[in-house]
Scaffold this active site. Structure first.
Site, PDB file in Angstrom:
ATOM      1  N   ASP A  91       0.805  -1.229   0.000  1.00 12.05           N
ATOM      2  CA  ASP A  91       0.000   0.000   0.000  1.00 12.05           C
ATOM      3  C   ASP A  91       0.832   1.269   0.000  1.00 12.05           C
ATOM      4  O   ASP A  91       0.427   2.283  -0.575  1.00 12.05           O
ATOM      5  CB  ASP A  91      -0.947   0.011   1.204  1.00 12.05           C
ATOM      6  CG  ASP A  91      -0.226   0.317   2.502  1.00 12.05           C
ATOM      7  OD1 ASP A  91       0.720  -0.425   2.848  1.00 12.05           O
ATOM      8  OD2 ASP A  91      -0.600   1.290   3.182  1.00 12.05           O
ATOM      9  N   ASP A 137       5.636   0.413   3.207  1.00  8.21           N
ATOM     10  CA  ASP A 137       5.832  -0.805   3.984  1.00  8.21           C
ATOM     11  C   ASP A 137       5.500  -2.016   3.130  1.00  8.21           C
ATOM     12  O   ASP A 137       5.435  -1.925   1.910  1.00  8.21           O
ATOM     13  CB  ASP A 137       4.944  -0.775   5.234  1.00  8.21           C
ATOM     14  CG  ASP A 137       3.507  -0.436   4.849  1.00  8.21           C
ATOM     15  OD1 ASP A 137       2.988  -1.036   3.888  1.00  8.21           O
ATOM     16  OD2 ASP A 137       2.903   0.439   5.495  1.00  8.21           O
ATOM     17  N   TYR A 144      -5.938   1.482   8.645  1.00 12.25           N
ATOM     18  CA  TYR A 144      -6.983   1.873   7.704  1.00 12.25           C
ATOM     19  C   TYR A 144      -8.346   1.601   8.332  1.00 12.25           C
ATOM     20  O   TYR A 144      -9.060   0.695   7.953  1.00 12.25           O
ATOM     21  CB  TYR A 144      -6.829   1.119   6.381  1.00 12.25           C
ATOM     22  CG  TYR A 144      -5.652   1.582   5.558  1.00 12.25           C
ATOM     23  CD1 TYR A 144      -5.749   2.728   4.767  1.00 12.25           C
ATOM     24  CD2 TYR A 144      -4.444   0.892   5.576  1.00 12.25           C
ATOM     25  CE1 TYR A 144      -4.671   3.168   4.012  1.00 12.25           C
ATOM     26  CE2 TYR A 144      -3.359   1.327   4.836  1.00 12.25           C
ATOM     27  CZ  TYR A 144      -3.479   2.469   4.059  1.00 12.25           C
ATOM     28  OH  TYR A 144      -2.405   2.898   3.315  1.00 12.25           O
ATOM     29  N   GLU A 199       5.767   9.937   2.852  1.00 18.28           N
ATOM     30  CA  GLU A 199       5.412   8.573   2.453  1.00 18.28           C
ATOM     31  C   GLU A 199       4.467   8.596   1.253  1.00 18.28           C
ATOM     32  O   GLU A 199       3.472   9.318   1.248  1.00 18.28           O
ATOM     33  CB  GLU A 199       4.749   7.814   3.604  1.00 18.28           C
ATOM     34  CG  GLU A 199       4.498   6.349   3.269  1.00 18.28           C
ATOM     35  CD  GLU A 199       4.042   5.533   4.465  1.00 18.28           C
ATOM     36  OE1 GLU A 199       4.223   4.294   4.446  1.00 18.28           O
ATOM     37  OE2 GLU A 199       3.498   6.119   5.423  1.00 18.28           O
TER      38      GLU A 199
END
Length: 624
Positions: free
Chosen positions: A77, A80, A229, A474
């Site tokens: 995603d 990571d 999430y 990120e």
């Protein structure tokens, strides 16, 4: 990803005086190509040999093996190595929507191969994860343990835990979003591979039924996802899935669903200022407004007008014409919704506005806001301002897309980008070693993760290019996926203003050959003399298992006779007729009685199996 142990190392940040530099006109074609490269960098599984992101390698090849299910593939995603189902499914829906909406533009940019490949890397994974009508594997990897390690995907030592949804552990939001992704993707593939399109639609319908019948929040069934999430509800995903199924099938039952449940589920009542992996209401409202403006509403027109009223609210709020109830803008003009990875909200809203502008224009209509009327081209002007901000027209004169322009983030919060590639450092980098030697490193990333859209600046246009600043540095696939449609649209309108506006040097006139091995037969990219056309000729159920009869037709498209044809047939789980097994595994030949395939002639073979079609490729041949 939303969290990280920020106390791993101390970084002293000095004050830098930055001289503003002139920013050239945006090259949307180049940005589009780089967006595809970022998605390629996020792939999990067995990577093609001709991949463009050379610093990446195979990873997660045993995902699901402990549960005796094949969950290899899909996307990581963010920075990571967890495969979170909800943002992945949303990203695929956005990729598919962009490909549907701007098919002509993407084709003209010679990027359709990359677009379909990006979609299929996700949909193939979803087909594997949907092992039974009411079972969906929703996550691979443990978010907590993953975040305590800083290592390359190729070196992963963290647990590859798997989590599933079923009747006793429902997840209407995740199952609904996956249904939407598969329905939208079936439309994207329809002109190129009708059998694969049909298969996606079968799974989409089953997943929607599962999501609707067994209701619940996915993060109640998969608590591990809640910290990263967390879902705010599932009603929007149910409406979203039904809307996409109506668009993909034209079946009235799905339109009736969004009409009957519009008030109860919030579709006609909730006015929102956000569109994201968690909140789909604005997407539903604009998608159904398109149905209305195309005069396909029929008896449901009055309710669809209620959906459009909320679509107008969203658009007016973005455009600062909503009587004060607007989306916040930074002083530099960027939509600002959330402190963590705000760019994902700006990119998704911009794509949605572009689609709405096109729908209004096609209907010869305009947007009516509390603060005045807005013409469709004025909406696109605002959309362009957001894209230009992303690409460098901002107070920092910084492109927030890595690898684009003269100045971009170089300390990206991304494990693979920040650690030397296994090609140069083949010895494993351990969990703790990654933090000590690479995460806290002051130097720029050894691997430039081309096309990554980072989280972006704060509400005052400030940005700190630090690896530990995950809120701003990120990148995520959910931020990048909407850019495919957005950049394609803008390149078609403004492409002649930038250098090399046809796209970057990495863009080929034809889709890459490794995409050909994914077996989506697009005639214009097959440089080989044999064209394969797949179709599903029948299907039937044995208990809870659905079997499909696949037919593959081979046509000699050359001007010469062809002989000694050898095929590779992979992922075949059932019987096959019309081919003779060769000596090597998964290798087949034409029957002896069919020694020569003449120019323009065809032959066929069939096989039966459940699930996705087998992967067929041409190994060798000889002109006779």
């Amino acid at each position: 990803m939303k969290t990280l142990n920020s106390g791993v190392c101390l970084i002293l940040v000095g004050l830098l005086t930055i001289t503003a530099v002139a920013v050239a006109e945006s090259n949307y074609g180049e940005a589009l190509d780089k967006t595809f490269m970022f998605l390629e960098a996020q792939r999990s599984g067995k990577l093609p040999s001709d991949r463009r992101v050379k610093w990446r390698g195979d990873s997660g090849l045993k995902d699901g093996s402990l549960q005796n299910v094949d969950l290899v593939g899909g996307y990581y995603d963010a920075g990571d190595h967890v495969k979170f189902g909800l943002p992945m499914a949303f990203s695929v829906t956005m990729l598919a929507w962009g490909t549907i909406e701007y098919r002509k533009e993407i084709t003209n940019l010679n990027q359709m191969g990359h677009a379909l490949w990006a979609i299929r890397w996700g949909t193939d994974y979803f087909l594997k994860a949907h092992t039974q009508p009411n079972v969906l594997w929703g996550q691979v990897g443990d978010g907590n343990s993953d975040h305590y390690c800083w290592e390359r995907a190729e070196d992963m030592t963290t647990p590859r835990s798997t989590f599933k949804l079923d009747q006793d552990h429902p997840g209407s939001d995740l199952a609904g979003e996956t249904a939407a992704a598969l329905a939208a993707s079936s439309m994207a593939f329809k002109p190129y591979n009708s059998s694969y399109s049909d298969l996606l639609l079968v799974h989409a319908k089953q997943l929607f039924s599962f999501a609707d019948r067994f209701r619940g929040l996915y993060d109640d069934s998969i608590p591990n996802a809640k910290q990263f999430y967390k879902s705010s509800g599932y009603s929007d995903e149910l409406l979203w899935a039904a809307a996409w199924l109506f668009r993909a099938t034209g079946e009235e039952q799905y339109l009736k669903y969004v009409v009957d449940n519009g008030a109860y589920m919030g579709g006609t009542g909730l006015a929102v200022k956000e569109f994201s992996w968690d909140n789909k209401y604005a997407g539903v409202q604009i998608l159904l407004s398109k149905v209305l403006m195309e005069k396909k509403g029929g008896a449901y027109t009055s309710t669809l007008k209620q959906y459009q009223a909320k679509a107008d609210y969203f658009a007016c709020a973005c455009l600062q014409k909503n009587d004060g109830y607007n989306v916040q803008l930074t002083p530099g003009g960027l939509m600002y919704v959330h402190e963590w990875n705000n760019m994902q909200y700006a990119s998704a809203a911009s794509f949605l506005l572009a689609v709405y502008s096109d729908s209004l224009s096609a209907a010869n209509s305009k947007l009516t806001c509390p603060d005045g009327q807005v013409q469709p081209h004025e909406i696109l002007d605002f959309v362009k301002s957001q894209a230009d901000y992303i690409l460098g027209k901002n107070p920092k004169s910084m492109s927030y897309m890595v690898g684009y322009g003269p100045k971009y983030p170089t300390h990206v919060h991304h494990r693979g980008a920040s650690i030397a590639s296994i090609s140069f450092l083949p010895s494993p980098v351990s969990c703790v070693q990654g933090f000590d030697a690479w995460y806290c490193r002051r130097e720029a990333d050894p691997n430039v993760i081309q096309g990554a859209l980072v989280g972006g600046p704060d509400r005052n246009d400030n940005f700190n290019d630090e690896r530990s600043n995950y809120e701003q540095t990120e990148p995520t696939i959910s931020a990048s996926a909407p850019l495919v449609g957005l950049f394609s649209k803008l390149e078609s309108l403004y492409g002649n203003t930038g250098p090399n506006h046809k796209g970057s040097a990495t863009t080929n006139d034809q889709p890459p050959q490794s995409y050909h091995r994914l077996q989506t037969p697009i005639p214009e990219y097959s440089g080989e003399p044999i064209k394969f056309v797949h179709s599903i000729t029948s299907k039937w159920n044995v208990g809870k298992t659905t079997y499909y009869r696949h037919k593959v037709t081979m046509k000699n498209t050359s001007q010469k006779q062809i002989t000694d044809i050898k095929l590779m047939v992979q992922e075949l789980t059932g019987p096959i007729w019309g081919l003779s097994p060769a000596a090597n595994k998964n290798t087949y030949e034409l029957p002896q009685w069919l020694g020569v395939l003449k120019p323009g002639s065809e032959c066929s073979f069939v096989y039966v199996q459940e699930g996705p079609q087998a992967k067929v490729s041409l190994l060798s041949y000889r002109y006779h």
